[in-house]
Scaffold this motif. Structure first.
Motif, PDB file in Angstrom:
ATOM      1  N   GLY A 117       0.781  -1.195  -0.060  1.00  0.00           N
ATOM      2  CA  GLY A 117      -0.013  -0.229  -0.064  1.00  0.00           C
ATOM      3  C   GLY A 117       0.860   1.142   0.101  1.00  0.00           C
ATOM      4  O   GLY A 117       0.155   2.306   0.023  1.00  0.00           O
ATOM      5  N   VAL A 118       2.006   1.119   0.134  1.00  0.00           N
ATOM      6  CA  VAL A 118       2.980   2.164  -0.035  1.00  0.00           C
ATOM      7  C   VAL A 118       2.931   3.033  -1.097  1.00  0.00           C
ATOM      8  O   VAL A 118       2.878   2.365  -2.405  1.00  0.00           O
ATOM      9  N   LYS A 119       2.924   4.448  -1.165  1.00  0.00           N
ATOM     10  CA  LYS A 119       2.544   5.298  -2.417  1.00  0.00           C
ATOM     11  C   LYS A 119       3.078   6.355  -2.414  1.00  0.00           C
ATOM     12  O   LYS A 119       3.521   7.096  -1.138  1.00  0.00           O
ATOM     13  N   GLY A 120       3.264   7.318  -3.503  1.00  0.00           N
ATOM     14  CA  GLY A 120       3.929   8.701  -3.404  1.00  0.00           C
ATOM     15  C   GLY A 120       4.930   8.706  -4.186  1.00  0.00           C
ATOM     16  O   GLY A 120       5.832   7.772  -4.532  1.00  0.00           O
ATOM     17  N   ALA A 121       5.068  10.208  -4.423  1.00  0.00           N
ATOM     18  CA  ALA A 121       6.484  10.579  -5.165  1.00  0.00           C
ATOM     19  C   ALA A 121       7.494  11.243  -4.354  1.00  0.00           C
ATOM     20  O   ALA A 121       7.101  11.769  -3.383  1.00  0.00           O
ATOM     21  N   GLU A 122       8.848  11.071  -4.617  1.00  0.00           N
ATOM     22  CA  GLU A 122       9.652  11.565  -3.808  1.00  0.00           C
ATOM     23  C   GLU A 122      11.033  11.901  -4.642  1.00  0.00           C
ATOM     24  O   GLU A 122      11.014  11.250  -5.818  1.00  0.00           O
ATOM     25  N   THR A 123      11.652  12.837  -4.592  1.00  0.00           N
ATOM     26  CA  THR A 123      12.717  13.441  -5.179  1.00  0.00           C
ATOM     27  C   THR A 123      14.043  13.640  -4.491  1.00  0.00           C
ATOM     28  O   THR A 123      14.132  14.054  -3.200  1.00  0.00           O
ATOM     29  N   TYR A 124      15.140  12.885  -4.937  1.00  0.00           N
ATOM     30  CA  TYR A 124      16.298  12.729  -4.245  1.00  0.00           C
ATOM     31  C   TYR A 124      17.506  13.588  -4.512  1.00  0.00           C
ATOM     32  O   TYR A 124      17.651  13.969  -5.899  1.00  0.00           O
ATOM     33  N   THR A 125      18.314  14.229  -3.817  1.00  0.00           N
ATOM     34  CA  THR A 125      19.521  14.757  -4.278  1.00  0.00           C
ATOM     35  C   THR A 125      20.589  13.990  -3.532  1.00  0.00           C
ATOM     36  O   THR A 125      20.477  13.189  -2.982  1.00  0.00           O
ATOM     37  N   LEU A 126      21.892  14.502  -3.996  1.00  0.00           N
ATOM     38  CA  LEU A 126      22.935  13.629  -3.542  1.00  0.00           C
ATOM     39  C   LEU A 126      23.283  13.981  -2.104  1.00  0.00           C
ATOM     40  O   LEU A 126      23.218  14.951  -1.633  1.00  0.00           O
ATOM     41  N   GLY A 127      23.669  12.745  -1.182  1.00  0.00           N
ATOM     42  CA  GLY A 127      24.054  12.887  -0.149  1.00  0.00           C
ATOM     43  C   GLY A 127      24.038  11.608   0.754  1.00  0.00           C
ATOM     44  O   GLY A 127      23.566  10.457   0.357  1.00  0.00           O
ATOM     45  N   LEU A 128      24.341  11.666   2.184  1.00  0.00           N
ATOM     46  CA  LEU A 128      24.363  10.480   3.014  1.00  0.00           C
ATOM     47  C   LEU A 128      23.115  10.386   3.143  1.00  0.00           C
ATOM     48  O   LEU A 128      22.295  11.061   3.598  1.00  0.00           O
ATOM     49  N   ALA A 190       5.067  20.667  -7.243  1.00  0.00           N
ATOM     50  CA  ALA A 190       4.351  20.245  -8.552  1.00  0.00           C
ATOM     51  C   ALA A 190       3.700  18.964  -8.406  1.00  0.00           C
ATOM     52  O   ALA A 190       2.313  18.814  -8.916  1.00  0.00           O
ATOM     53  N   PHE A 191       4.016  17.899  -7.801  1.00  0.00           N
ATOM     54  CA  PHE A 191       3.412  16.744  -7.518  1.00  0.00           C
ATOM     55  C   PHE A 191       2.283  17.063  -6.621  1.00  0.00           C
ATOM     56  O   PHE A 191       1.309  16.334  -6.691  1.00  0.00           O
ATOM     57  N   ARG A 195      -1.882  16.542  -6.802  1.00  0.00           N
ATOM     58  CA  ARG A 195      -2.717  15.740  -5.887  1.00  0.00           C
ATOM     59  C   ARG A 195      -2.007  14.148  -5.871  1.00  0.00           C
ATOM     60  O   ARG A 195      -2.653  13.101  -5.613  1.00  0.00           O
ATOM     61  N   ARG A 196      -0.486  14.108  -6.031  1.00  0.00           N
ATOM     62  CA  ARG A 196       0.158  12.960  -5.708  1.00  0.00           C
ATOM     63  C   ARG A 196       0.402  12.992  -4.157  1.00  0.00           C
ATOM     64  O   ARG A 196       0.794  14.205  -3.479  1.00  0.00           O
ATOM     65  N   THR A 197       0.648  11.852  -3.585  1.00  0.00           N
ATOM     66  CA  THR A 197       1.171  11.865  -2.403  1.00  0.00           C
ATOM     67  C   THR A 197       2.628  12.394  -2.031  1.00  0.00           C
ATOM     68  O   THR A 197       3.532  11.860  -2.710  1.00  0.00           O
ATOM     69  N   ASN A 198       2.716  13.376  -1.472  1.00  0.00           N
ATOM     70  CA  ASN A 198       4.246  13.934  -1.342  1.00  0.00           C
ATOM     71  C   ASN A 198       4.944  13.199  -0.256  1.00  0.00           C
ATOM     72  O   ASN A 198       4.768  13.210   1.055  1.00  0.00           O
ATOM     73  N   ARG A 199       5.937  12.518  -0.715  1.00  0.00           N
ATOM     74  CA  ARG A 199       7.078  11.836   0.290  1.00  0.00           C
ATOM     75  C   ARG A 199       8.400  12.583   0.560  1.00  0.00           C
ATOM     76  O   ARG A 199       9.173  12.152   0.947  1.00  0.00           O
ATOM     77  N   GLY A 200       8.233  13.896  -0.058  1.00  0.00           N
ATOM     78  CA  GLY A 200       9.420  15.037   0.167  1.00  0.00           C
ATOM     79  C   GLY A 200      10.459  14.670  -0.592  1.00  0.00           C
ATOM     80  O   GLY A 200      10.785  13.931  -1.472  1.00  0.00           O
ATOM     81  N   GLY A 238      -1.574   9.294 -16.561  1.00  0.00           N
ATOM     82  CA  GLY A 238      -0.913   9.347 -15.439  1.00  0.00           C
ATOM     83  C   GLY A 238       0.719   9.812 -15.909  1.00  0.00           C
ATOM     84  O   GLY A 238       1.358  10.508 -15.219  1.00  0.00           O
ATOM     85  N   GLN A 239       1.154   9.262 -17.216  1.00  0.00           N
ATOM     86  CA  GLN A 239       2.347   9.620 -17.381  1.00  0.00           C
ATOM     87  C   GLN A 239       2.418  11.011 -18.003  1.00  0.00           C
ATOM     88  O   GLN A 239       3.474  11.813 -17.861  1.00  0.00           O
ATOM     89  N   ASN A 240       1.342  11.624 -18.581  1.00  0.00           N
ATOM     90  CA  ASN A 240       1.349  13.004 -18.918  1.00  0.00           C
ATOM     91  C   ASN A 240       1.368  13.936 -17.821  1.00  0.00           C
ATOM     92  O   ASN A 240       1.852  14.836 -17.898  1.00  0.00           O
ATOM     93  N   GLN A 241       0.622  13.358 -16.736  1.00  0.00           N
ATOM     94  CA  GLN A 241       0.591  14.231 -15.419  1.00  0.00           C
ATOM     95  C   GLN A 241       2.061  14.323 -14.780  1.00  0.00           C
ATOM     96  O   GLN A 241       2.301  15.482 -14.529  1.00  0.00           O
ATOM     97  N   LEU A 242       2.589  13.219 -14.692  1.00  0.00           N
ATOM     98  CA  LEU A 242       3.943  13.339 -14.161  1.00  0.00           C
ATOM     99  C   LEU A 242       4.883  13.959 -14.820  1.00  0.00           C
ATOM    100  O   LEU A 242       5.855  14.911 -14.360  1.00  0.00           O
ATOM    101  N   ALA A 243       4.943  13.775 -16.269  1.00  0.00           N
ATOM    102  CA  ALA A 243       5.946  14.572 -17.127  1.00  0.00           C
ATOM    103  C   ALA A 243       5.368  16.271 -16.911  1.00  0.00           C
ATOM    104  O   ALA A 243       6.417  17.145 -16.773  1.00  0.00           O
ATOM    105  N   LYS A 244       4.417  16.407 -16.978  1.00  0.00           N
ATOM    106  CA  LYS A 244       3.598  17.926 -16.832  1.00  0.00           C
ATOM    107  C   LYS A 244       3.949  18.272 -15.522  1.00  0.00           C
ATOM    108  O   LYS A 244       4.676  19.726 -15.215  1.00  0.00           O
TER     109      LYS A 244
END
Length: 375
Positions: A117-128, A190-191, A195-200, A238-244
């Protein structure tokens, strides 16, 4: 990982961070973005109930690239792959480095072994990686190097499945951290709007980000291990919305990039400098009369790099410069030079550009950094 390997990897990273800012004829290059569709070919990435991560990544990457090309005619879009083919991790970074890219976007889809059931989008940057969860995501994405020939030599003994190997990321200081976090934050905003679940915004040790020498992010669009999200990510809508969503974030980032460039280069910048000069003269007159105080003058400095940890005075990252440091938004920002005269600080920026090609001028008043529109 022994000390010799640490030093070798860190040395490689520092070398990769040196890139040319101008074209051979002296003209500034067009803004270049490299879009990296994760996995491909013999590497399917994570596998859902009816789809493969590599297919979703490529579809969204191509849609994103088209949006950018159509919406920003001044942007050069490059893909690490446009078809279902295997591209080595180091080669993905090399493509960006060789083209002197201004931004690197790596697109992926997440997966967990437990917790469908885990869902949502997250964005990573470099780090420990600060959490075990972030570390596991990095391990999953980095494991692709096991499919490469001679990966032990190519990645200096890095073992993607050993937590010990990831200690190296504690010692890496990413000079593009601030820009990367800024872009990642816009992506997550933007996510949320979509209305995407925000995982930060998160940090972890991704090899593909470590090897790039420009602001870089890795996006996990959603969880392919969640059937609902899998269906969403494999659908055209879904792909269009993600790309947008990523495109919206890119547009904001590019606008900020252009503003910073024009601040010191465009004809309108001359007007800004004249305005600042007039304000400075007025401040000087008022100070001579006894008000306002001298510390209310605008002070110009050259910001040379950003770090997520405080550097020692003799750090190699400072390249021998006696830099000042201030803390903002949890980051340590280093500046060199100081003047109330804009023309003087421009000369300082030019002088150190050979060592800090992405250095830019900031304004300080009453001990605080001013936003571009503040007087």
């Amino acid at each position: 990982m022994n000390r010799k390997v640490y030093i070798t990897v860190v040395g490689l990273f520092v070398c990769l961070c040196v890139r040319a800012a101008l074209a051979p004829d002296g003209r500034q290059q067009p803004f270049t973005v490299v879009i990296d569709a994760g996995h491909g070919g013999r590497d399917p990435g994570s596998i859902g109930s009816v789809s493969k991560e590599k297919t979703i990544n490529l579809a969204v990457a191509l849609k994103l690239g088209k949006l950018i090309s159509d919406g920003h005619k001044d942007v050069h879009v490059i893909y690490t792959r446009k078809t279902d083919r295997f591209v080595e991790v180091i080669e993905r970074a090399n493509i960006a480095n060789q083209h002197n890219a201004d931004l690197f976007i790596s697109i992926h889809a997440n997966s967990v072994k437990k917790g469908a059931g885990v869902k949502g989008a997250e964005t990573y940057t470099l780090g420990l990686a600060k959490t075990q969860e972030n570390l596991e995501v990095a391990m999953l994405e980095n494991s692709v190097i096991l499919l490469e020939d001679n990966y032990e030599q190519r990645y200096e003994g890095f073992d993607p499945n050993s937590s010990e190997s990831y200690i190296i990321f504690e010692y890496l200081q990413n000079m593009y951290l601030e820009q990367s976090i800024s872009f990642a934050s816009e992506i997550q905003k933007a996510f949320v709007s979509a209305r995407r679940t925000n995982r930060g915004v998160r940090q972890a040790g991704f090899l593909v980000l470590k090897a790039t020498s420009m602001p870089s992010v890795l996006i996990e669009l959603g969880f392919i291990s969640n059937k609902e999200e899998e269906q969403y990510m494999r659908s055209e809508a879904g792909q269009n919305q993600l790309a947008k969503s990523v495109y919206t974030a890119f547009t904001k980032y590019k606008g900020e990039y252009d503003r910073k460039q024009s601040y010191s280069d465009s004809p309108s910048a001359a007007k800004t400098r004249n305005t600042d000069s007039a304000l400075q003269k007025n401040e000087q007159k008022q100070t001579a009369a006894g008000t306002p105080a001298a510390n209310e003058q605008i002070i110009y400095k050259v910001q040379i790099l950003i770090s997520d940890r405080k550097l020692s005075a003799n750090s190699a990252k400072l390249k021998g410069y006696a830099a000042d440091c201030y803390e903002e938004d949890g980051l340590y920002k280093y500046t060199y030079g100081e003047s109330t005269d804009f023309g003087s600080i421009v000369q300082v920026q030019k002088k150190i550009s050979k060592d800090f090609k992405d250095a830019f001028i900031i304004r300080i008043k009453n001990g605080k950094r001013l936003n571009p529109n503040e007087k």
